[in-house]
Design an enzyme around this catalytic site. Structure first.
Site, PDB file in Angstrom:
ATOM      1  N   MET A 274       0.813  -1.223   0.000  1.00  0.00           N
ATOM      2  CA  MET A 274       0.000   0.000   0.000  1.00  0.00           C
ATOM      3  C   MET A 274       0.848   1.274   0.000  1.00  0.00           C
ATOM      4  O   MET A 274       0.288   2.373  -0.036  1.00  0.00           O
ATOM      5  CB  MET A 274      -0.904   0.013   1.238  1.00  0.00           C
ATOM      6  CG  MET A 274      -1.947  -1.086   1.254  1.00  0.00           C
ATOM      7  SD  MET A 274      -3.121  -0.952  -0.130  1.00  0.00           S
ATOM      8  CE  MET A 274      -3.872   0.636   0.218  1.00  0.00           C
ATOM      9  N   ARG A 275       2.184   1.136   0.042  1.00  0.00           N
ATOM     10  CA  ARG A 275       3.004   2.338   0.089  1.00  0.00           C
ATOM     11  C   ARG A 275       2.819   3.191  -1.152  1.00  0.00           C
ATOM     12  O   ARG A 275       2.829   4.427  -1.091  1.00  0.00           O
ATOM     13  CB  ARG A 275       4.476   1.973   0.280  1.00  0.00           C
ATOM     14  CG  ARG A 275       5.380   3.199   0.426  1.00  0.00           C
ATOM     15  CD  ARG A 275       6.819   2.833   0.718  1.00  0.00           C
ATOM     16  NE  ARG A 275       6.980   2.422   2.105  1.00  0.00           N
ATOM     17  CZ  ARG A 275       7.400   1.224   2.489  1.00  0.00           C
ATOM     18  NH1 ARG A 275       7.690   0.321   1.585  1.00  0.00           N
ATOM     19  NH2 ARG A 275       7.521   0.914   3.758  1.00  0.00           N
ATOM     20  N   ALA A 276       2.640   2.545  -2.307  1.00  0.00           N
ATOM     21  CA  ALA A 276       2.469   3.297  -3.550  1.00  0.00           C
ATOM     22  C   ALA A 276       1.221   4.170  -3.495  1.00  0.00           C
ATOM     23  O   ALA A 276       1.235   5.327  -3.957  1.00  0.00           O
ATOM     24  CB  ALA A 276       2.395   2.340  -4.735  1.00  0.00           C
TER      25      ALA A 276
END
Length: 703
Positions: A274-276
């Site tokens: 989910m970092r993107a």
């Protein structure tokens, strides 16, 4: 030079300038990784950015740059009393590639600790960079343990130091910028993901733009102060715009439509984790603030995807970075903006890093010699020239491929075949204990790793073994007249910690590309195996080289390098055909290793010979091909070169010649299937097999 090159004087590199400025507006974006060939203004642009950052208020005398209005409650120099603060420019701290861990995070002042009995902490570069820029040039060459510490601090906003009985935590929030040349090796994928944005840069192919780069650089070198003065007005405008965008940032609204666009884009490109999504949201918000708007639009999401996703799509070093813009547009078109409105702002959009508008018609009006009010000739806006990173690249090494006339009469040359899918290979390592560059392959004495003992320091003390030092000093305390708390320690008492870790090696591939290897479609499997070993070398931080032999001789297709993707490209282009000059391949390997030993004596080699063991040509050497190959192999073994032979022979009838070659080299032979980590054969833990054991194995197979 004391006067930095002005940021607004950088020609071209629109994406690079935009990515840096977005991080200046919102440091939460997570920093920038700048990838590109040498001489593309990467370092120049980064170093120039610090002049555009707003000044910071700090507590006077605080070594950790605490803000007067909200000092860090855990600051080692605290607690801080209320009072007026001091103003200073934002710092740009540069982390050298060869820096130590102590220099990065700080360390205990050993002399004061032992002599005075106090825990005195000396801050490192992370403390200096707090509320400024931390710049790492050639970040791909930085040791893994330093990268881990660096990115952990960037993610948590704090640095934790636990060592030698001292426990310190201090704030460390900074704009992280790394630059790298991909030809010198890639950054690990899990570390790529920790950089918020990435930008690919390349030199312009437009003559007018190249002329302008040279003109400005020469003008700057002739009179740095005067050149900076001519660009002072533009610098002031961009600095004011950064301040305004920072003030506007909390008011920017990230609506549900924009969030859906972001989520759909990340899902459509199959980005892990989910970092993107989070980085894209922060980047799109910063883009809106930079454009002077309070709502995020589809064009902001699109630009954020182009900056935040390319490096997160790479699954291995052989995947080319980039993003399919047609797919991106199709995804975004499914979620149109709810209330599209014309932009009321007269200012240019977020594509341009300054507020002066496009003017890149050439080195005429608005050139570097214009006054402070002149318009700098740099492109901006959606109609700007394409990024220099999109310039076509010439395939490396294509001119080195042998022609069909070099086959040595052993049959026609066959076209290159595609490699089979790579797989996870077994562990191959060099025996003994080395002292080479930090890596993940063979055992070595390293500056970082598990402590195995202590010794008297040879030269400068770098890693103190505290227990051994106290043990050496303790028997002499009465004779030295100790009366207080402190331990009386002399230089002779100091002990250096000896540590053992892993080193990177030089993995030199010697690949048989003769006609016998092309039989029964084996070359695809062979290339797949070599590609798998190259991927393993990348993960273990090795240097690699590639030698091929076929027809009348051998050639060094790729000199030793840290760029395994270059080796993969050469391998993909490799044709087959002709006779088998095995001795020429081994002698070329011997000469390559001799030269590399002079350049990098501490890096130990691992020779990987990929062949079926046949020797049908002596080339220009003359004599019996098989005897020449055996003599060449024994010469490598006599010099202590660790070797492994990948046996490519297949079919119901096997001659076992690869096993004989392995015996002469003093290493093991492993089949193509045996290379797989999940095969039933035993794990190859060490390239150390007795010649007698290998010979008996070969004799049994021949019988």
């Amino acid at each position: 030079m004391s006067t930095p090159y002005p940021f607004t004087a950088v020609v071209g590199q629109t994406d690079l300038r935009l990515a840096l400025l977005l991080n200046a507006v919102s440091p939460a974006v997570g920093g920038v990784l700048v990838r590109g060939e040498k001489g593309t203004a990467k370092s120049t642009a980064v170093r120039a950015l610090s002049a555009l950052l707003p000044q910071v208020d700090v507590v006077p005398g605080c070594r950790f740059s605490c803000a007067p209005g909200a000092p860090d409650p855990a600051c080692p120099d605290g607690p801080h009393e209320p009072g007026p603060g001091a103003v200073r420019p934002a710092r740009m701290v540069e982390l050298p590639v060869g820096a130590s861990e102590d220099r990065l995070v700080g360390a205990l002042d050993i002399e004061r600790a032992l002599a005075e009995g106090v825990k005195a902490f000396e801050p490192g570069l992370l403390a200096d960079a707090h509320r400024g820029i931390l710049y790492v040039d050639e970040v791909n060459l930085l040791h893994d343990h330093l990268i881990d510490l660096l990115l952990d601090a960037a993610a948590m906003g704090a640095s934790y130091v636990e060592r030698e009985g001292v426990s310190v935590r201090h704030a460390a929030r900074f704009l992280l910028v790394g630059t790298m040349n991909p030809e010198e090796g890639e950054l690990r994928p899990q570390l790529l993901d920790r950089f918020g944005l990435t930008v690919e840069v390349a030199a312009s192919r437009e003559p007018a733009q190249r002329v302008e780069v040279v003109r400005r650089r020469l003008a700057y070198e002739d009179d740095p102060a005067g050149f900076a003065t001519r660009w002072a007005g533009d610098e002031h405008e961009v600095r004011a715009r950064v301040v305004a965008a920072r003030a506007l940032l909390p008011k920017v609204s990230l609506g549900d439509t924009a969030l859906l666009q972001i989520a759909a884009t990340c899902a459509g490109f199959e980005v892990d984790g989910m970092r993107a999504d989070i980085v894209m949201a922060r980047t799109a918000t910063a883009l809106a603030a930079w454009a002077g708007r309070t709502e995020v639009r589809k064009e902001d999401v699109r630009q954020a995807a182009l900056l935040a996703l390319p490096h997160r799509r790479r699954r291995n070093p052989f995947d080319a970075p980039g993003l399919d813009e047609d797919l991106l547009d199709r995804i975004l078109d499914e979620f149109p903006d709810e209330e599209p409105e014309p932009d009321p702002d007269p200012e240019p959009g977020p594509e341009g890093p300054d507020g002066n508008g496009p003017d890149d018609s050439g080195p005429g009006d608005g050139g570097p010699d214009a006054g402070p009010g002149g318009t700098p000739p740099q492109e901006s806006g959606p109609d700007a020239p394409a990024s220099e990173a999109e310039a076509p690249q010439t395939p490396q090494g294509s001119e080195q491929q042998p022609s069909g006339q070099e086959n040595g009469g052993g049959g026609p040359e066959q076209a290159a075949v595609r490699a089979a899918e790579p797989f996870r290979t077994k562990m191959l390592s060099v025996p003994g204990l080395g002292e080479g560059a930090s890596g993940r392959r063979s055992r070595a004495r390293t500056a970082h790793g598990r402590t195995t003992g202590a010794q008297r320091p040879r030269g400068h003390l770098t890693k103190l073994h505290l227990a051994a030092t106290i043990q050496a000093a303790a028997p002499h305390q009465k004779a030295r007249g100790r009366s207080g708390r402190g331990l009386v320690v002399r230089k002779d008492d100091l002990r250096q910690a000896t540590r053992e870790g892993r080193e990177g090696n030089l993995v030199l591939f010697v690949v048989d590309a003769s006609g016998s290897m092309a039989a029964r479609q084996r070359m695809s499997a062979v290339k797949g195996a070599v590609l798998s070993l190259l991927l393993d070398a990348y993960q273990r931080r090795d240097k690699v080289g590639l030698i091929t032999f076929r027809g009348a001789g051998a050639q060094l297709a790729l000199p030793p390098t840290s760029s395994v993707d270059a080796a993969a490209a050469r391998l993909e282009q490799l044709p087959t055909g002709g006779r088998t000059p095995l001795a020429a391949g081994l002698l070329t390997a011997h000469e390559t290793l001799r030269i590399e030993r002079l350049r990098d004596p501490s890096r130990r080699p691992l020779l990987v010979v990929v062949t079926d063991g046949r020797a049908t040509s002596a080339g220009a050497l003359g004599g019996d091909p098989r005897e020449l190959s055996r003599r060449s192999a024994r010469m490598l073994a006599a010099e202590g070169v660790a070797s492994v032979v990948v046996d490519c022979e297949s079919g119901p009838v096997r001659l076992g010649l690869a096993g004989v070659l392995a015996a002469d080299l003093g290493g093991p032979a492993v089949s193509l299937d045996g290379l797989r980590a999940d095969s039933l054969a035993g794990l190859v833990k060490n390239v150390r097999t007795a010649v007698t054991s290998q010979s008996s194995h070969t004799n049994r197979r021949a019988a």
